[in-house]
Design an enzyme around this catalytic site. Structure first.
Site, PDB file in Angstrom:
ATOM      1  N   VAL A  16      35.262  56.228  38.089  1.00  0.00           N
ATOM      2  CA  VAL A  16      34.975  55.847  39.481  1.00  0.00           C
ATOM      3  C   VAL A  16      34.474  57.052  40.286  1.00  0.00           C
ATOM      4  O   VAL A  16      33.575  56.913  41.121  1.00  0.00           O
ATOM      5  CB  VAL A  16      36.222  55.210  40.145  1.00  0.00           C
ATOM      6  CG1 VAL A  16      35.927  54.812  41.580  1.00  0.00           C
ATOM      7  CG2 VAL A  16      36.690  53.999  39.353  1.00  0.00           C
ATOM      8  N   LYS A  98      46.187  51.950  43.421  1.00  0.00           N
ATOM      9  CA  LYS A  98      47.096  50.849  43.806  1.00  0.00           C
ATOM     10  C   LYS A  98      48.546  51.143  43.465  1.00  0.00           C
ATOM     11  O   LYS A  98      49.457  50.783  44.197  1.00  0.00           O
ATOM     12  CB  LYS A  98      46.649  49.513  43.191  1.00  0.00           C
ATOM     13  CG  LYS A  98      46.319  49.542  41.697  1.00  0.00           C
ATOM     14  CD  LYS A  98      44.844  49.733  41.438  1.00  0.00           C
ATOM     15  CE  LYS A  98      44.625  50.372  40.093  1.00  0.00           C
ATOM     16  NZ  LYS A  98      43.587  49.804  39.298  1.00  0.00           N
ATOM     17  N   ILE A 129      35.403  43.215  45.761  1.00  0.00           N
ATOM     18  CA  ILE A 129      35.598  42.146  46.762  1.00  0.00           C
ATOM     19  C   ILE A 129      36.200  42.763  48.031  1.00  0.00           C
ATOM     20  O   ILE A 129      37.259  43.381  47.965  1.00  0.00           O
ATOM     21  CB  ILE A 129      36.557  41.048  46.258  1.00  0.00           C
ATOM     22  CG1 ILE A 129      36.093  40.484  44.917  1.00  0.00           C
ATOM     23  CG2 ILE A 129      36.705  39.945  47.288  1.00  0.00           C
ATOM     24  CD1 ILE A 129      37.045  39.449  44.322  1.00  0.00           C
ATOM     25  N   GLY A 180      35.528  51.096  30.773  1.00  0.00           N
ATOM     26  CA  GLY A 180      36.109  51.759  31.953  1.00  0.00           C
ATOM     27  C   GLY A 180      36.851  50.791  32.863  1.00  0.00           C
ATOM     28  O   GLY A 180      37.075  51.098  34.028  1.00  0.00           O
ATOM     29  N   GLU A 183      43.359  50.550  32.727  1.00  0.00           N
ATOM     30  CA  GLU A 183      44.099  51.738  33.129  1.00  0.00           C
ATOM     31  C   GLU A 183      44.297  52.629  31.902  1.00  0.00           C
ATOM     32  O   GLU A 183      44.272  52.142  30.768  1.00  0.00           O
ATOM     33  CB  GLU A 183      45.478  51.330  33.678  1.00  0.00           C
ATOM     34  CG  GLU A 183      45.438  50.397  34.868  1.00  0.00           C
ATOM     35  CD  GLU A 183      44.715  51.003  36.058  1.00  0.00           C
ATOM     36  OE1 GLU A 183      45.115  52.068  36.521  1.00  0.00           O
ATOM     37  OE2 GLU A 183      43.724  50.393  36.522  1.00  0.00           O
ATOM     38  N   ASP A 194      49.663  46.131  37.248  1.00  0.00           N
ATOM     39  CA  ASP A 194      48.519  46.427  38.115  1.00  0.00           C
ATOM     40  C   ASP A 194      48.280  45.259  39.078  1.00  0.00           C
ATOM     41  O   ASP A 194      48.045  45.461  40.273  1.00  0.00           O
ATOM     42  CB  ASP A 194      47.284  46.681  37.227  1.00  0.00           C
ATOM     43  CG  ASP A 194      46.040  46.970  38.024  1.00  0.00           C
ATOM     44  OD1 ASP A 194      45.838  48.121  38.417  1.00  0.00           O
ATOM     45  OD2 ASP A 194      45.265  46.011  38.265  1.00  0.00           O
ATOM     46  N   LYS A 198      48.546  45.213  43.284  1.00  0.00           N
ATOM     47  CA  LYS A 198      47.490  44.662  44.146  1.00  0.00           C
ATOM     48  C   LYS A 198      48.048  43.544  45.022  1.00  0.00           C
ATOM     49  O   LYS A 198      47.677  43.421  46.192  1.00  0.00           O
ATOM     50  CB  LYS A 198      46.324  44.165  43.289  1.00  0.00           C
ATOM     51  CG  LYS A 198      45.565  45.324  42.645  1.00  0.00           C
ATOM     52  CD  LYS A 198      44.617  44.835  41.576  1.00  0.00           C
ATOM     53  CE  LYS A 198      43.841  45.987  40.970  1.00  0.00           C
ATOM     54  NZ  LYS A 198      43.176  45.620  39.710  1.00  0.00           N
ATOM     55  N   GLY A 296      35.310  48.615  37.081  1.00  0.00           N
ATOM     56  CA  GLY A 296      34.042  49.232  36.657  1.00  0.00           C
ATOM     57  C   GLY A 296      33.580  50.257  37.673  1.00  0.00           C
ATOM     58  O   GLY A 296      33.958  50.194  38.850  1.00  0.00           O
TER      59      GLY A 296
HETATM   60  N1  HSE Z   1      42.564  48.281  35.507  1.00  0.00           N
HETATM   61  C1  HSE Z   1      42.119  47.652  36.707  1.00  0.00           C
HETATM   62  C2  HSE Z   1      41.625  46.263  36.381  1.00  0.00           C
HETATM   63  C3  HSE Z   1      41.036  48.470  37.325  1.00  0.00           C
HETATM   64  O1  HSE Z   1      41.343  46.015  35.216  1.00  0.00           O
HETATM   65  O2  HSE Z   1      41.541  45.414  37.259  1.00  0.00           O
HETATM   66  C4  HSE Z   1      40.606  48.000  38.683  1.00  0.00           C
HETATM   67  O3  HSE Z   1      41.648  48.037  39.602  1.00  0.00           O
END
Ligand code: HSE
Length: 319
Positions: A16, A98, A129, A180, A183, A194, A198, A296
């Site tokens: 990123v 996050k 988004i 990419g 995590e 994850d 979020k 990505g």
């Molecule tokens: N590992 C996270 C996903 C990256 O796949 O959504 C983006 O937050």
């Protein structure tokens, strides 16, 4: 509207971080330049010249000309140290971390308030988004009843590839890593952690509720067995990892992450690959549907870019 000139100190130059560098090169209208980049690994070959880099985090923190810190590193504990120190020194912060935000939400809110500086993190939830900005700006009067969606790109990619293309789980995960999306510790994705981080962020901006990670339960895609897959195939369903938060009839909040069967009549059915999709339901607008790439380099960098742009006119979250 007059815009501030932003001098950026960037932490992290991975997928990123480099994506942001490229995206900024292509956004000449924005008065924002990366003054210094702090990286951990001295020996890693870089796409740009070594004069741009430092290995000492204090070089950015101590630089009074740097008014924005962009934090794009992997390690949530190290990220918190950097972000909290930057806020204490009056620097605005953009983060995509996050886990760090979810684990330190209350402390971060206090630091923002105490030092009167903004912390923005649009890229931390659903990457491309603009869901946080919409939750912040749009729903003041029309109150939210629920928010539900696919908020992790890697697991959606894995589920799509294993289900529709019969790829093995390990191969699909490897692809998500190579692209990419995943995590560094992929259990954060596959175990639904994850997605939970979020969801905590979405809860804060939709219902003003600051939850701790332990407050919400998460069941990941690693709990999906052959029986569930067989059932879904027989019935023409898909399995999606869904993060969900809603208000009950007495106003009580429920929020959790679980894999669910989704039928072809539901909007999330066609949200495949690395895409994320979020459904909001409000008192007056009924349902609305947001969709976009959930991971990505460039899609995530686009959200970081929008935060940088917002800082140029002093935007901050109200919570
Ligand atoms: N590992 C996270 C996903 C990256 O796949 O959504 C983006 O937050």
């Amino acid at each position: 509207m007059s815009r501030k000139t932003l001098n950026i100190g960037l932490y992290g130059f991975g997928c990123v971080g480099f994506g942001l560098y490229e995206v900024l090169q292509k956004t000449p209208g924005l008065k924002a330049n990366i003054k210094n980049i702090c990286v951990k690994d001295k020996n890693k070959p870089r796409e740009i010249g070594s004069e741009n880099f430092t290995f000492d985090k204090n070089d950015i923190l101590n630089d009074d000309e740097i008014n924005v810190v962009v934090e794009l590193i992997d390690d949530a504990d190290a990220a918190f140290e950097i972000v909290s120190e930057a806020l204490k020194r009056g620097k605005a912060v953009v983060s995509a971390n996050k886990k760090m935000i979810a684990e330190h939400f209350t402390e971060l809110l206090e630091l923002q308030e105490k030092h009167n500086v903004p912390l923005l993190y649009e890229a931390a939830a659903c990457a491309s988004i603009p869901i946080i900005r919409n939750l912040e700006e749009y729903y003041d009067n029309d109150l939210l009843e629920s928010i539900e969606g696919i908020v992790n790109g890697s697991t959606n990619y894995i589920l799509t590839k294993t289900f529709a293309e019969n790829l093995s789980y390990d191969d699909a995960l490897k692809q998500a890593q190579d692209l990419g999306f995943a995590e560094s510790n992929p259990i954060l994705d596959t175990g639904g952690f994850d997605a939970k981080y979020k969801l905590q962020i979405l809860l804060a901006h939709s219902f003003g509720y600051i939850a701790k990670p332990a407050d919400l339960f998460n069941i990941g895609i690693d709990n999906i067995g052959p029986l569930e897959l067989k059932y879904a195939k027989e019935k023409g369903l898909k399995i999606k990892l869904i993060a969900q938060a809603f208000k009950g009839s007495k106003g009580e909040l429920s929020a959790f992450v679980i894999p669910k069967f989704v039928s072809s009549e539901e909007r999330l059915f066609n949200v495949d690959d690395v895409f994320n999709g979020v459904l909001t339901k409000t008192s007056f607008a009924d349902t609305q549907f947001f969709v976009g790439r959930g991971a990505g380099a460039h899609p995530t960098a686009s959200a970081v870019l929008s935060d940088i742009s917002a800082l140029s006119y002093d935007y901050r979250y109200e919570y």
